[in-house]
Design a protein around this motif. Structure first.
Motif, short mmCIF file in Angstrom:
data_model
loop_
_atom_site.label_atom_id
_atom_site.label_comp_id
_atom_site.label_asym_id
_atom_site.label_seq_id
_atom_site.Cartn_x
_atom_site.Cartn_y
_atom_site.Cartn_z
N TYR A 150 12.94 4.71 8.88
CA TYR A 150 12.84 3.62 9.86
C TYR A 150 14.22 3.41 10.46
CZ TYR A 150 8.51 2.52 7.35
OH TYR A 150 7.27 2.58 6.76
N THR B 146 16.62 0.82 11.98
CA THR B 146 16.81 -0.63 12.09
C THR B 146 18.18 -0.86 12.71
OG1 THR B 146 17.96 -0.95 9.99
CG2 THR B 146 15.57 -0.90 9.89
N GLY C 294 11.87 5.24 4.00
CA GLY C 294 10.69 4.62 3.39
C GLY C 294 9.98 5.60 2.47
N TYR D 6 7.39 -0.56 -7.68
CA TYR D 6 7.84 -1.90 -7.37
C TYR D 6 7.93 -2.10 -5.86
CZ TYR D 6 8.98 -2.76 -12.28
OH TYR D 6 8.91 -2.95 -13.62
N SER D 7 8.18 -3.33 -5.47
CA SER D 7 8.33 -3.67 -4.06
C SER D 7 9.42 -2.82 -3.43
CB SER D 7 8.68 -5.16 -3.97
OG SER D 7 8.67 -5.54 -2.64
N GLY D 8 9.12 -2.26 -2.27
CA GLY D 8 10.10 -1.46 -1.56
C GLY D 8 10.12 0.01 -1.96
N ALA D 9 9.25 0.41 -2.91
CA ALA D 9 9.25 1.80 -3.39
C ALA D 9 8.74 2.77 -2.33
CB ALA D 9 8.39 1.91 -4.65
N GLY D 10 7.98 2.26 -1.36
CA GLY D 10 7.47 3.13 -0.30
C GLY D 10 5.97 3.33 -0.33
N LYS D 11 5.26 2.52 -1.13
CA LYS D 11 3.81 2.69 -1.27
C LYS D 11 3.07 2.49 0.05
CE LYS D 11 3.55 -0.75 -4.18
NZ LYS D 11 4.95 -1.26 -4.14
N SER D 12 3.36 1.35 0.71
CA SER D 12 2.67 1.08 1.99
C SER D 12 3.05 2.12 3.03
CB SER D 12 3.00 -0.31 2.51
OG SER D 12 2.53 -1.29 1.62
N SER D 13 4.30 2.55 3.00
CA SER D 13 4.73 3.55 3.97
C SER D 13 3.92 4.83 3.82
CB SER D 13 6.22 3.85 3.81
OG SER D 13 6.99 2.70 4.05
N1 LIG Z 1 8.79 -1.27 9.77
C1 LIG Z 1 9.86 -1.10 8.98
N2 LIG Z 1 11.11 -1.12 9.48
C2 LIG Z 1 12.18 -0.92 8.70
N3 LIG Z 1 12.12 -0.67 7.38
C3 LIG Z 1 10.90 -0.62 6.82
C4 LIG Z 1 9.71 -0.84 7.58
N4 LIG Z 1 8.64 -0.74 6.76
C5 LIG Z 1 9.15 -0.47 5.54
N5 LIG Z 1 10.50 -0.39 5.56
C6 LIG Z 1 11.39 -0.10 4.42
O1 LIG Z 1 10.91 1.05 3.75
C7 LIG Z 1 10.99 0.90 2.34
C8 LIG Z 1 9.61 1.04 1.74
O2 LIG Z 1 8.81 -0.07 2.16
P1 LIG Z 1 7.25 -0.18 1.83
O3 LIG Z 1 6.73 -1.35 2.59
O4 LIG Z 1 6.61 1.12 2.05
O5 LIG Z 1 7.30 -0.51 0.27
P2 LIG Z 1 6.14 -0.97 -0.72
O6 LIG Z 1 6.25 -0.11 -1.92
O7 LIG Z 1 4.84 -1.01 -0.01
O8 LIG Z 1 6.60 -2.46 -1.10
P3 LIG Z 1 5.70 -3.77 -1.41
O9 LIG Z 1 5.19 -3.61 -2.81
O10 LIG Z 1 6.68 -4.90 -1.29
O11 LIG Z 1 4.61 -3.85 -0.39
C9 LIG Z 1 11.65 -0.44 2.10
O12 LIG Z 1 13.01 -0.25 1.92
C10 LIG Z 1 11.38 -1.21 3.39
O13 LIG Z 1 12.38 -2.16 3.62
#
Ligand SMILES: Nc1ncnc2c1ncn2[C@@H]1O[C@H](COP(=O)(O)OP(=O)(O)OP(=O)(O)O)[C@@H](O)[C@H]1O
Ligand SMILES: [Mg+2]
Length: 338
Positions: free
Chosen positions: A11, A13, A20, A39-46
């Motif tokens: 990403y 920024t 991600g 955990y949060s921020g690990a990249g799952k949603s990405s």
């Molecule tokens: N649209 C975006 N712009 C910039 N950085 C992003 C964006 N989406 C995700 N990130 C970054 O990418 C990394 C992975 O984020 P992601 O949302 O995939 O994590 P996650 O495992 O789903 O976390 P959570 O459990 O909090 O949902 C993080 O460092 C996040 O800050």
């Protein structure tokens, strides 16, 4: 069914580039329920959002049912996406539309003829157990009911894949159970491939066939849920497993143990969990044993037994007892006296 090949997502920024997803390779089979934890921020949603190209990968390939989504044009992608349903933690229903209209909306967006919509929505609401709520508005529903609408909407265009982003994280434990049961039923009835992300290992234990653990954008460990529970390798994986399986002996009990004894934690896999290995061991080995804790967890249909016992004997006797257990596929850990 789903192949992620060297998937990489960065990403941009205003503070620079954020990674991600870091070169992830995964193969998810047809009909499988696949979990992704971290955990949060690990990249799952990405990762999940790259599977339907809601996020465009920076590099790498996403193959769904043999089709490389990264190579499709706008229209091809629109059609491919109709075969990939998605549900979310916060449901994202349209507040001004009824339950019926929310589900019908997904069909209209895919140009379904009006004549077919009535019966399809009725069938979907039946499937998710909401036939009596068809004329209610989202604000009149509980969280669990809203998620059922989300599921019906996601299934509207007969997808082959269902992506679930923390679908039960906003729900209480009982409602979570009912949604997990519904997902299991859909998986079995429709043969749907489900990819589910969660930070709760309990959800993985309940529902998934295989699981990947993510940290800092990478998949650090992956395998069948049973293998991962029985024999986690990475420290983070162990931490997640312990959140579900760990049992700590009470301090009071530690104080009463013989200082020269050893405390063994023994995991019994598969059939061994249901056999009388301990009593055979005591008969053969000459050690004295004091059983401190024992239980059997079922992961899917398979048993995983945990036993904690204090053993006293010569070093040779204890070593040979440990070997006896390892030879019978047990995993043995010597726990230090607290
Ligand atoms: N649209 C975006 N712009 C910039 N950085 C992003 C964006 N989406 C995700 N990130 C970054 O990418 C990394 C992975 O984020 P992601 O949302 O995939 O994590 P996650 O495992 O789903 O976390 P959570 O459990 O909090 O949902 C993080 O460092 C996040 O800050
Ligand atoms: Mg997320």
């Amino acid at each position: 069914m789903i192949k992620l090949i060297n998937l990489h997502k960065q990403y941009k920024t205003n503070k620079g580039t954020v990674t991600g997803v870091d070169h992830v390779n995964l193969h998810i089979a047809k009909g499988e329920i696949f979990g992704i934890v971290g955990y949060s921020g690990a990249g799952k949603s990405s990762v999940l959002r790259c599977i339907n190209l809601l996020e465009k990968p920076t590099s790498g390939k996403v193959l769904v049912n043999g089709v490389d989504l990264t190579a499709l044009g706008k229209n091809g992608l629109r059609l491919a996406r109709q075969k990939i349903g998605m549900i979310f933690q916060h449901f994202y229903l349209i507040g001004s539309k009824t339950v019926f209209e929310n589900v019908a909306f997904a069909l209209e967006a895919a140009d379904t003829p009006q004549s077919a919509i009535q019966s399809k929505v009725t069938e979907l609401l039946q499937l998710v157990g909401l036939a009596d709520k068809r004329d209610s508005y989202p604000a009149q529903l509980s969280g669990g009911q809203k998620q059922r609408v989300g599921i019906a909407r996601a299934l509207a265009n007969n997808p082959q894949v269902l992506l679930c982003d923390e679908a039960t994280s906003a729900l209480d434990p009982t409602t979570t159970q009912s949604i997990l049961s519904l997902l299991r039923e859909i998986n079995r009835k429709l043969g749907l491939t489900i990819v589910l992300i969660t930070h709760e290992m309990e959800v993985v234990k309940e529902l998934c066939h295989r699981v990947a653990i993510m940290q800092d954008g990478k998949v650090i460990e992956a395998g069948s849920v049973y293998e991962i529970f029985a024999n986690p390798v990475q420290p983070l994986t162990k931490e997640f497993i312990n959140s579900v399986l760990e049992f700590k002996l009470p301090m009071k009990l530690w104080e009463k143990l013989n200082p020269s004894s050893k405390v063994l934690k023994i995991l019994f896999r598969d059939d061994a969990a249901e056999q009388a290995i301990i009593s055979d061991l005591l008969k053969k080995s000459g050690i004295q044993a004091n059983i401190l804790h024992g239980k059997i967890d079922y992961i899917g249909e398979k048993p995983l037994g945990t036993f904690i016992m204090e053993v006293t004997g010569t070093n040779e006797e204890v070593d040979s007892a440990i070997r006896y257990l390892i030879d019978r596929s047990c995993i043995v850990e010597v726990i230090e006296h607290a």
